[in-house]
Motif scaffolding. Sequence first.
Motif, mmCIF file in Angstrom:
data_model
loop_
_atom_site.group_PDB
_atom_site.id
_atom_site.type_symbol
_atom_site.label_atom_id
_atom_site.label_comp_id
_atom_site.label_asym_id
_atom_site.label_seq_id
_atom_site.Cartn_x
_atom_site.Cartn_y
_atom_site.Cartn_z
ATOM 1 N N PRO A 36 -5.431 3.301 -1.602
ATOM 2 C CA PRO A 36 -6.446 2.792 -2.538
ATOM 3 C C PRO A 36 -7.763 3.550 -2.361
ATOM 4 C CG PRO A 36 -5.288 0.994 -1.436
ATOM 5 C CD PRO A 36 -4.909 2.245 -0.720
ATOM 6 N N LYS A 37 -8.184 4.265 -3.386
ATOM 7 C CA LYS A 37 -9.274 5.226 -3.228
ATOM 8 C C LYS A 37 -10.660 4.595 -3.144
ATOM 9 C CE LYS A 37 -6.757 9.025 -5.421
ATOM 10 N NZ LYS A 37 -6.733 10.023 -6.525
ATOM 11 N N ASN A 38 -10.800 3.341 -3.535
ATOM 12 C CA ASN A 38 -12.111 2.711 -3.500
ATOM 13 C C ASN A 38 -12.343 1.879 -2.235
ATOM 14 O OD1 ASN A 38 -13.015 3.748 -5.997
ATOM 15 N ND2 ASN A 38 -11.890 2.169 -7.101
ATOM 16 N N GLN A 39 -11.470 2.028 -1.256
ATOM 17 C CA GLN A 39 -11.654 1.292 -0.005
ATOM 18 C C GLN A 39 -12.866 1.836 0.740
ATOM 19 O OE1 GLN A 39 -8.823 2.440 3.333
ATOM 20 N NE2 GLN A 39 -7.639 3.189 1.566
ATOM 21 N N ASN A 61 -14.422 -6.306 -1.755
ATOM 22 C CA ASN A 61 -13.932 -4.967 -2.064
ATOM 23 C C ASN A 61 -12.562 -4.731 -1.438
ATOM 24 O OD1 ASN A 61 -14.572 -2.167 -3.161
ATOM 25 N ND2 ASN A 61 -14.156 -1.682 -1.020
ATOM 26 N N ASP A 64 -9.978 -6.565 -3.522
ATOM 27 C CA ASP A 64 -9.788 -5.868 -4.798
ATOM 28 C C ASP A 64 -8.895 -4.648 -4.642
ATOM 29 O OD1 ASP A 64 -11.351 -7.684 -6.152
ATOM 30 O OD2 ASP A 64 -13.174 -6.471 -6.088
ATOM 31 N N ASN A 65 -9.024 -3.956 -3.513
ATOM 32 C CA ASN A 65 -8.273 -2.718 -3.297
ATOM 33 C C ASN A 65 -6.877 -2.944 -2.763
ATOM 34 O OD1 ASN A 65 -9.828 0.092 -3.548
ATOM 35 N ND2 ASN A 65 -11.328 -1.494 -3.049
ATOM 36 N N PHE A 66 -6.679 -4.017 -1.996
ATOM 37 C CA PHE A 66 -5.423 -4.146 -1.260
ATOM 38 C C PHE A 66 -4.529 -5.306 -1.699
ATOM 39 C CE2 PHE A 66 -7.974 -1.516 1.573
ATOM 40 C CZ PHE A 66 -7.059 -0.543 1.931
#
Length: 246
Positions: A36-39, A61, A64-66
């Motif tokens: 997940p690139k926004n982690q 966050n 949302d990512n995981f």
Amino acid sequence: MKVALFIPCYVDQFYPHAAIATLELLEKFGCEVTYPKNQTCCGQPMANSGFEHLTGGCDRNFVDNFKGYDYIVAPSGSCVLHIKDHLHDERFPEEAAKIRATTYELITFLTDILKVENIRASFPYKVGIHQSCHGLRGLKLAQMSELNAPPFSKPVHLLNMVDGIELIDLGRVDECCGFGGTFCVAEEAVSVKMGKDRVADHVLHGVEYITGVDMSCLMHMEGLLRRDKSTLKVIHIAEILNGGGK
């Protein structure tokens, strides 16, 4: 099996080879891995400093990512323990609970979920294992020396499958290295002394490499080794299990 790769900040910035080794290991054992690139930071530094009430943005966050993966795997015992013990999200409480339950440190995932019994890797060196505090006492990766109980070690179980490796017995098998995240900043003199003692145990026993599950502890000891111009090196356990490394 869909696995999300969780890479701690310091690994991403300073030790990407440990992250790559983790990815390649998981793929070798048949996992469908996504990054997940926004982690970003999981919030552990704030929580450890007494500011857990300020980690809400990190928690949201992370969720949302995981959310939506079968498992989340990271090459870090301390960050995984933080997520398992502290992650909350008032918007998605069920998703947060699932993430807490399905987040694993890499070694535990290999031994307990994938049940790996064969690793094709070679590392013909003398290796000392540093057992980080969060992994040992939080995630139960190995038996604590202060307990009168049968010994076990998940890292040793996997490293014994590596060709040519010589695991060296240390004088203090699970002594803290003194890193402790923000502790090494707030109590730098104590942290350095603890780190030097930990390194000295490996040097005394003729170790060529120090390995472990937490790159943060290895980073701390690597700094001390470099200042002393030592030839002793550190390497994340994922790199050894992935086939070698340096």
